[in-house]
Write a protein that holds these residues in place. Structure first.
Motif, PDB file in Angstrom:
ATOM      1  N   GLY A 373      35.171-132.882  76.495  1.00 61.96           N
ATOM      2  CA  GLY A 373      33.882-133.543  76.434  1.00 61.96           C
ATOM      3  C   GLY A 373      33.361-133.895  77.817  1.00 61.96           C
ATOM      4  N   GLU A 374      32.115-133.482  78.098  1.00 57.51           N
ATOM      5  CA  GLU A 374      31.449-133.790  79.362  1.00 57.51           C
ATOM      6  C   GLU A 374      30.028-134.253  79.047  1.00 57.51           C
ATOM      7  OE1 GLU A 374      33.452-130.399  82.314  1.00 57.51           O
ATOM      8  OE2 GLU A 374      31.357-130.244  81.714  1.00 57.51           O
ATOM      9  N   SER A 375      29.792-135.519  78.982  1.00 57.29           N
ATOM     10  CA  SER A 375      28.435-136.021  78.732  1.00 57.29           C
ATOM     11  C   SER A 375      27.724-136.125  80.073  1.00 57.29           C
ATOM     12  CB  SER A 375      28.491-137.369  78.016  1.00 57.29           C
ATOM     13  OG  SER A 375      29.086-137.217  76.751  1.00 57.29           O
ATOM     14  N   TYR A 376      27.150-135.009  80.481  1.00 53.71           N
ATOM     15  CA  TYR A 376      26.604-134.868  81.830  1.00 53.71           C
ATOM     16  C   TYR A 376      25.230-134.226  81.734  1.00 53.71           C
ATOM     17  CZ  TYR A 376      26.409-133.116  86.699  1.00 53.71           C
ATOM     18  OH  TYR A 376      26.045-132.839  88.002  1.00 53.71           O
ATOM     19  N   CYS A 377      24.188-135.042  81.925  1.00 57.85           N
ATOM     20  CA  CYS A 377      22.814-134.559  81.812  1.00 57.85           C
ATOM     21  C   CYS A 377      22.627-133.951  80.418  1.00 57.85           C
ATOM     22  CB  CYS A 377      22.504-133.580  82.944  1.00 57.85           C
ATOM     23  SG  CYS A 377      20.751-133.244  83.168  1.00 57.85           S
ATOM     24  N   ASP A 378      22.272-132.656  80.308  1.00 58.96           N
ATOM     25  CA  ASP A 378      22.085-132.037  78.998  1.00 58.96           C
ATOM     26  C   ASP A 378      23.362-131.398  78.473  1.00 58.96           C
ATOM     27  OD1 ASP A 378      22.008-130.167  81.041  1.00 58.96           O
ATOM     28  OD2 ASP A 378      20.639-128.828  79.990  1.00 58.96           O
ATOM     29  N   ILE A 379      24.469-131.538  79.187  1.00 59.03           N
ATOM     30  CA  ILE A 379      25.748-130.950  78.784  1.00 59.03           C
ATOM     31  C   ILE A 379      26.522-131.963  77.947  1.00 59.03           C
ATOM     32  CG2 ILE A 379      27.930-129.989  79.595  1.00 59.03           C
ATOM     33  CD1 ILE A 379      25.524-128.271  80.275  1.00 59.03           C
ATOM     34  N   ARG A 380      27.142-131.505  76.866  1.00 61.07           N
ATOM     35  CA  ARG A 380      27.972-132.375  76.035  1.00 61.07           C
ATOM     36  C   ARG A 380      29.433-131.939  76.023  1.00 61.07           C
ATOM     37  NH1 ARG A 380      24.400-134.784  77.051  1.00 61.07           N
ATOM     38  NH2 ARG A 380      22.768-135.746  75.788  1.00 61.07           N
ATOM     39  N   ASN A 381      29.657-130.650  76.309  1.00 54.39           N
ATOM     40  CA  ASN A 381      31.023-130.131  76.319  1.00 54.39           C
ATOM     41  C   ASN A 381      31.183-129.085  77.413  1.00 54.39           C
ATOM     42  OD1 ASN A 381      30.641-130.747  73.119  1.00 54.39           O
ATOM     43  ND2 ASN A 381      32.778-131.001  73.737  1.00 54.39           N
ATOM     44  N   PHE A 382      32.364-129.009  77.931  1.00 52.87           N
ATOM     45  CA  PHE A 382      32.748-127.887  78.786  1.00 52.87           C
ATOM     46  C   PHE A 382      32.699-126.616  77.951  1.00 52.87           C
ATOM     47  CE2 PHE A 382      36.573-125.264  79.881  1.00 52.87           C
ATOM     48  CZ  PHE A 382      36.140-124.775  81.110  1.00 52.87           C
ATOM     49  N   VAL A 383      31.908-125.647  78.406  1.00 51.59           N
ATOM     50  CA  VAL A 383      31.820-124.347  77.744  1.00 51.59           C
ATOM     51  C   VAL A 383      32.177-123.297  78.786  1.00 51.59           C
ATOM     52  CG1 VAL A 383      30.366-122.692  76.539  1.00 51.59           C
ATOM     53  CG2 VAL A 383      30.031-125.152  76.159  1.00 51.59           C
ATOM     54  N   PRO A 384      33.326-122.664  78.689  1.00 53.61           N
ATOM     55  CA  PRO A 384      33.767-121.737  79.736  1.00 53.61           C
ATOM     56  C   PRO A 384      32.767-120.611  79.972  1.00 53.61           C
ATOM     57  CG  PRO A 384      35.549-122.189  78.183  1.00 53.61           C
ATOM     58  CD  PRO A 384      34.311-122.774  77.594  1.00 53.61           C
ATOM     59  N   GLU A 385      32.381-120.456  81.227  1.00 52.50           N
ATOM     60  CA  GLU A 385      31.502-119.352  81.609  1.00 52.50           C
ATOM     61  C   GLU A 385      32.307-118.157  82.092  1.00 52.50           C
ATOM     62  OE1 GLU A 385      29.399-121.364  84.668  1.00 52.50           O
ATOM     63  OE2 GLU A 385      27.969-122.332  83.311  1.00 52.50           O
ATOM     64  N   GLU A 386      33.509-118.421  82.573  1.00 50.48           N
ATOM     65  CA  GLU A 386      34.388-117.371  83.070  1.00 50.48           C
ATOM     66  C   GLU A 386      35.750-117.501  82.415  1.00 50.48           C
ATOM     67  OE1 GLU A 386      34.682-117.340  87.322  1.00 50.48           O
ATOM     68  OE2 GLU A 386      32.638-118.084  87.574  1.00 50.48           O
ATOM     69  N   ILE A 387      36.370-116.353  82.179  1.00 48.60           N
ATOM     70  CA  ILE A 387      37.748-116.344  81.676  1.00 48.60           C
ATOM     71  C   ILE A 387      38.505-115.266  82.431  1.00 48.60           C
ATOM     72  CG2 ILE A 387      37.084-114.821  79.760  1.00 48.60           C
ATOM     73  CD1 ILE A 387      39.366-116.069  78.126  1.00 48.60           C
ATOM     74  N   ALA A 388      39.677-115.603  82.909  1.00 47.56           N
ATOM     75  CA  ALA A 388      40.520-114.643  83.611  1.00 47.56           C
ATOM     76  C   ALA A 388      41.938-114.778  83.101  1.00 47.56           C
ATOM     77  CB  ALA A 388      40.470-114.886  85.119  1.00 47.56           C
ATOM     78  N   VAL A 389      42.563-113.658  82.791  1.00 49.82           N
ATOM     79  CA  VAL A 389      43.952-113.643  82.323  1.00 49.82           C
ATOM     80  C   VAL A 389      44.806-113.139  83.474  1.00 49.82           C
ATOM     81  CG1 VAL A 389      45.552-112.696  80.638  1.00 49.82           C
ATOM     82  CG2 VAL A 389      43.208-113.254  79.965  1.00 49.82           C
ATOM     83  N   GLU A 390      45.830-113.890  83.820  1.00 46.74           N
ATOM     84  CA  GLU A 390      46.620-113.591  85.000  1.00 46.74           C
ATOM     85  C   GLU A 390      48.091-113.469  84.639  1.00 46.74           C
ATOM     86  OE1 GLU A 390      45.791-116.796  87.634  1.00 46.74           O
ATOM     87  OE2 GLU A 390      43.618-116.432  87.663  1.00 46.74           O
ATOM     88  N   GLY A 391      48.760-112.532  85.258  1.00 48.76           N
ATOM     89  CA  GLY A 391      50.202-112.409  85.122  1.00 48.76           C
ATOM     90  C   GLY A 391      50.888-113.188  86.221  1.00 48.76           C
ATOM     91  N   ARG A 392      52.102-113.589  85.986  1.00 48.37           N
ATOM     92  CA  ARG A 392      52.887-114.313  86.993  1.00 48.37           C
ATOM     93  C   ARG A 392      54.096-113.464  87.391  1.00 48.37           C
ATOM     94  NH1 ARG A 392      52.181-119.831  86.741  1.00 48.37           N
ATOM     95  NH2 ARG A 392      50.031-120.378  86.267  1.00 48.37           N
TER      96      ARG A 392
END
Length: 556
Positions: A373-392
């Protein structure tokens, strides 16, 4: 396959007897299409007639060539003809009238029943001749409308194209008519089929429309012999194997359609897996088809409604299963939709880009999801814009992580430099206003795989003093406990976990979560908030700048 054919037949006979028992002379039936209030709907009757035709033509059936069933089928077809509009269309009375797509879906079952009448016609039954004549009349009229009709959704196109190509073959003797059907189908196909190299269709509808599109692709393959159509089915069924959770239900949370959030078994995919594994060496598909139908029997479920399809393919009827089961483990990233699906021993998890509920974890039939939850201006939730899958590296515990990122600005409108031409707020073009941006927030969630679960690292910086909320949503009715308390999770209720760990249990499976943190009590803005009214929420709250670690581990 013999015992499963008997199971399919039993299911078809149950559906057919329901049709017979509710038959109302001169109007077909109330349950299967008749008149419901003031609404005429042919589709349920069309669908059950295909099932009834399979039962009537099957020598092992209790209703093989049964006279009462034949008369009911005649009445049903008469009703379908009356319900069909003059232009050849059928309505879907809840929303679609004179619908090309719904007329095509009806055609699919009309064609399926007619194909059985052709295949099982010994040449000496006047009843079959009469039924075929009525089917042909309805189908020809329907095709004229399908040829000119339109669509609403992506999958509609392929149902329409399949009907047109099937119709072109059915009425091949009418060369001009058949040519016009093929040409119209070609216009739809010229748009390009919306199946990607990973097997995903545009609607992401694992619970329903994937199967609908696969059916259309199979129909177009049979109508044209073009293997490219079968390739879409093959890729999608391979993808679907990675959307099966440990309790054998389908994960549907990424769907863009009405099946989103519904838990269903994969029964509707049975005949599709069987179709491919009976044609080619596909051990995984063979195991999936076998598991779907055997488990359906053992659950005491009604068999999938596909007898009319199986009976049209001798290789499906005689197939011998050599495998059983879904994939034990999988790890598949779908970059176009931004979905990571992983199955480990004892649990699955799903990470999604573009969703407020970005993480789902499932153990048995216990599923929890995580939001920020991010009540920030017009934002109410974190919505991922980027996703990266990484190996270790091989020396690290489980070797995989998933990284999610999003940024947000704090902004305010500024006054117009020139008069907007009205004092009515709702008529002003606010898109022409300048904005003051006076803060920024960067949020990142890293999901590390552990041997027995996951660890989330939540980082947020930029604007300080912003209250964030890590929200773990658990099903109502689950037990939430630790050494100090025990409670039954109530719908719409919540708790702030300020420290330590809690165990969430549903049935005999559980997850241990924590450590908690609770720097504030703010649980969301008063406007536009997504409220978890159907489940129970465990909050962990902190202020920015923030870096917190939170684990979800499996336990018995």
């Amino acid at each position: 396959m013999e015992r499963y054919m008997a199971h399919l037949l039993r299911g078809a006979q149950i559906r057919t007897r329901q049709f017979l028992d509710t038959q109302v002379r001169d109007k077909a039936s109330v349950q299967y299409g008749g008149i419901r209030g003031d609404i005429w709907e042919a589709k349920p009757t069309v669908y059950v007639l295909a099932t009834a035709a399979a039962v009537w033509l099957n020598e092992d059936s209790e209703l093989f060539h049964d006279q009462r069933l034949y008369e009911a089928m005649e009445l049903g077809l008469d009703f379908v003809a009356r319900a069909q509009r003059e232009d050849g269309s059928f309505d879907y009375p809840s929303c679609n009238f004179k619908s090309g797509a719904d007329t095509a879906f009806c055609f699919k079952r009309l064609f399926g029943a007619y194909r059985l009448l052709e295949l099982y016609d010994a040449g000496d039954l006047p009843e079959i001749k009469s039924l075929k004549g009525k089917y042909l009349a309805v189908m020809r009229k329907a095709l004229k409308f399908i040829r000119q009709g339109g669509f609403h959704t992506p999958n509609h196109r392929w149902g329409i194209a399949a009907a047109l190509l099937q119709g072109a073959g059915l009425f091949a003797g009418e060369e001009e008519f058949a040519r016009s059907l093929r040409e119209r189908a070609g216009q739809y196909l010229a748009e390009g089929i919306d199946g990607d190299e990973y097997g995903e269709y545009a609607e992401r509808s694992t619970g329903n429309y994937n199967a609908v599109v696969n059916n259309a692709m199979m129909a177009m393959f049979e109508a044209t012999g073009d293997e490219e159509f079968l390739g879409y089915v093959r890729r999608n069924l391979d993808m679907m194997l990675t959307y099966i959770d440990p309790d054998d239900t389908i994960f549907t949370q990424n769907s863009t359609r009405q099946d989103r959030g519904k838990q269903e078994f994969a029964d509707k995919y049975f005949y599709q897996y069987l179709y491919l594994c009976s044609r080619e060496d596909q051990p995984a598909f063979d195991g999936a088809a076998h598991k779907i139908i055997r488990d359906n029997m053992e659950r005491g479920g009604l068999a999938p409604d596909c007898l009319h399809i199986v009976m049209a393919h001798k290789e499906m009827m005689s197939h011998k299963f050599t495998h059983y089961g879904f994939l034990e483990e999988y790890r598949r990233f779908y970059p176009n939709s931004g979905v990571l699906r992983v199955k480990r021993p004892g649990f699955t998890y799903t990470v999604m880009r573009g969703k407020t509920a970005f993480l789902y974890v499932k153990r048995g039939d216990l599923m929890v999801h995580v939001k920020l939850g991010e009540s920030y201006c017009d934002i109410r939730n974190f919505v991922p814009e980027e996703i990266a899958v990484e190996g270790r590296t091989e020396t690290e515990p489980a070797g995989y992580c998933c990284r999610l990122k999003a940024g947000a600005d704090g902004w305010y409108y500024l006054p117009f430099k020139e008069s907007p031409g009205t004092s009515d707020w709702w008529k002003m073009d606010h898109g022409k206003r300048e904005k003051l941006i006076n803060s920024h927030l960067d949020t990142e969630v890293v999901i590390d795989e552990l041997e027995d679960g996951l660890e989330l690292t939540v980082k947020a910086d930029g604007l300080d003093r912003l209250p964030l909320r890590l929200e773990v949503c658990v099903p109502a009715g689950a037990v939430v406990e630790n050494s100090s308390f025990w409670l039954k999770a109530g719908a719409g209720e919540s708790v702030i976990l300020r420290g330590g760990y809690v165990t969430v249990r549903d049935s005999d499976k559980g997850m241990v979560m924590g450590p908690g943190f609770g720097e504030h009590e703010f649980q969301g803005h008063y406007s536009g908030e997504e409220i978890n009214t159907f489940g129970y929420t465990i909050y962990c709250n902190g202020y920015t700048p923030l870096e917190k670690h939170f684990q979800i581990r499996m336990t018995d």
